[in-house]
Scaffold this motif. Sequence first.
Motif, mmCIF file in Angstrom:
data_model
loop_
_atom_site.group_PDB
_atom_site.id
_atom_site.type_symbol
_atom_site.label_atom_id
_atom_site.label_comp_id
_atom_site.label_asym_id
_atom_site.label_seq_id
_atom_site.Cartn_x
_atom_site.Cartn_y
_atom_site.Cartn_z
ATOM 1 N N TYR A 115 45.337 34.461 53.709
ATOM 2 C CA TYR A 115 44.221 35.125 53.235
ATOM 3 C C TYR A 115 44.348 36.324 52.902
ATOM 4 O O TYR A 115 45.979 37.060 52.681
ATOM 5 N N LEU A 129 43.217 35.177 46.365
ATOM 6 C CA LEU A 129 44.112 34.798 46.940
ATOM 7 C C LEU A 129 45.247 33.882 45.849
ATOM 8 O O LEU A 129 46.324 33.641 45.679
ATOM 9 N N SER A 144 39.309 34.682 50.858
ATOM 10 C CA SER A 144 39.698 35.751 50.128
ATOM 11 C C SER A 144 39.093 37.217 49.924
ATOM 12 O O SER A 144 37.597 36.235 50.410
ATOM 13 N N SER A 173 35.595 32.790 49.559
ATOM 14 C CA SER A 173 35.793 34.297 49.120
ATOM 15 C C SER A 173 34.108 34.933 49.463
ATOM 16 O O SER A 173 33.649 34.275 48.968
#
Length: 265
Positions: A115, A129, A144, A173
């Motif tokens: 992460y 990422l 992310s 994300s």
Amino acid sequence: TNPYRISTCTHVENISEDLSAHYELTQDIDCSSTNQDGYNTIASYYESDFQGVIDGQGHEVQDLYIDEDENHAAGLVGYNEGTIKNIGVTNVEVNGWDDAGAVVGFNDGEVVNSYATGDVSGQSGIGGLVGYNYDSGSIKNSYSNMDVTAYQDQEYAGGLTGYNSGNIENSYSAGPVESNNGPAGGLVGDNDGGDIQVGYWGEENSGQSEGIADSNGIGAGSMEVTGLTTSELQGDSAKDNMPEFDFTDMWCTRTGDYPGLKDAG
């Protein structure tokens, strides 16, 4: 001995001395010194891909500052053909050109259980990422929460990865994504024949109504991408709204926050 034990930021940079070895982090690593001294990206040139293993063992590389020129991919690792797993790259600032991401700039290997938080910017192929997840590249059980910006006109940005022609599985994300008059996706900027087997993005915080900004076809799998509100992504609600995620062994909910990884953070 191999695996080599990594406990300082200098140790991290020295991974470049043997790009095929196995490395394990023994603790969280403070890299705030790179804000003044700079960071020597691991395998920043295409001809020198990382082909080993970096196992964070649940630890973080913290406060990393990366500033790469146009000849380099930018990230903790520039070019990856190996395996990077169980690691967090947090409060990172990445300034790149093409193919820039917090963990890997150009990925043709594996990024697993990892992460990133912080900021990343560059010209094109900018992802939270991973900058470019290439054909044999795989992103699995990762997330992310990065502020992502592609500043080159008409270029791609994505919350998880800017470009994807590889495989993404069970990842999400949550951070803001923007591009200078170009395609920006909450999860992926451009999906060029890649497989996305369950991906989520935060519609509100990303500022993006589309999880994939542009798609040139799919691979053997499909594009299973779902946008969720902040409240749907956070706390116990995540378990109900992300049913494909393994909240027994892999993921955990966090009160007032996005899901975390049990083995990595």
